[in-house]
Enzyme design. Structure first.
Site, PDB file in Angstrom:
ATOM      1  N   SER A 130       0.848  -1.190   0.000  1.00 45.72           N
ATOM      2  CA  SER A 130       0.000   0.000   0.000  1.00 45.72           C
ATOM      3  C   SER A 130       0.881   1.237   0.000  1.00 45.72           C
ATOM      4  CB  SER A 130      -0.892   0.017   1.250  1.00 45.72           C
ATOM      5  OG  SER A 130      -1.565   1.261   1.385  1.00 45.72           O
ATOM      6  N   TYR A 143      -1.537  -0.406  10.529  1.00 46.39           N
ATOM      7  CA  TYR A 143      -1.735  -0.862   9.145  1.00 46.39           C
ATOM      8  C   TYR A 143      -0.577  -0.391   8.276  1.00 46.39           C
ATOM      9  CZ  TYR A 143      -3.497  -1.134   4.399  1.00 46.39           C
ATOM     10  OH  TYR A 143      -3.624  -1.393   3.050  1.00 46.39           O
TER      11      TYR A 143
END
Length: 234
Positions: A130, A143
């Protein structure tokens, strides 16, 4: 002979798009935890879906065994299964932090270890990272940190597996509109405003990048994190 691809989290969102893209000319074994398959891929004899909770001990070995039993080989692993969870600084939830890291950063290692005896030269590992690995998400620091760990793992495994002819790369998506979990128009426009190409990404954009990195066309590419974000926050 068709190559076999193991796609984790392959029945939803990016995983579904990746499975559909690669199913055109590969055998696909896709895992799922919550979202049972309900698409037309199930009608294809080269696509098999199976339940698997990668947070459970032994799940990686079971998944590899299923792929070998079904197709007799594993050529590509796509580590797509992931967990996005709020981890605000005002409240500490140990389970939330541990589960994010366990699925995003540790499960790929478990799966690789289970599959490694069966991977030949020319095999490829592609993980879904990501842009949040380098652009910290507010309220979800664990995350972002887990994806940063995944990026480092990708480079480390590329170095370790290179002598065996096994390539390891990752795709780092930016703002992707997933049909199953659409963003509001307001939030979408906020992302679009900061994206050079002036549009959000689609799951198919990510699937095509995965296809490239998994293919022989990328035979001299390893240890790379390919950002597919339309020029987000340039």
């Amino acid at each position: 002979m068709r190559r076999t691809v193991l796609v984790t989290g392959g029945t939803y969102g990016l995983g579904r798009a990746i499975s559909a893209e690669l199913a055109r000319d590969h055998n696909i074994l896709r895992s799922y935890r919550k979202t049972a398959p309900g698409d037309d891929l199930e009608a294809q004899d080269n696509v098999v879906s199976c339940p698997c909770d990668l947070l459970q001990d032994g799940s990686a070995e079971d998944l590899v065994a299923r792929a070998l039993d079904q197709f007799g080989r594993i050529d590509v692993i796509v580590n797509n299964a992931g967990l996005v969870q709020s981890t605000p600084k005002e409240r500490f939830d140990a389970d939330a932090h541990q589960n994010v890291f366990a699925l995003n950063a540790i499960a790929p290692q478990a799966l690789l270890t289970a599959a490694l005896p069966h991977l030949r030269a020319g095999a490829a590992i592609v993980s879904i990272s990501s842009v949040n690995a380098v652009l910290p998400p507010q309220g979800a620091a664990s995350y972002g940190a887990s994806k940063a760990a995944l990026n480092l793992w990708t480079r480390a495994m590329a170095k370790e597996l290179g002598p065996q002819g096994i390539r390891v790369n990752a795709v780092a998506p930016g703002a992707i509109n997933v049909p199953e979990a659409p963003r509001s128009d307001e939030l979408t426009q906020l992302f679009v405003k900061d994206t050079a190409l002036g549009r959000p990404g689609t799951p198919e954009d990510i699937a095509k990048a995965v296809r490239f990195l998994a293919s022989d066309e990328a035979s001299f590419i390893t240890g790379e994190i390919l950002t597919v974000a339309g020029g987000y926050r340039l």
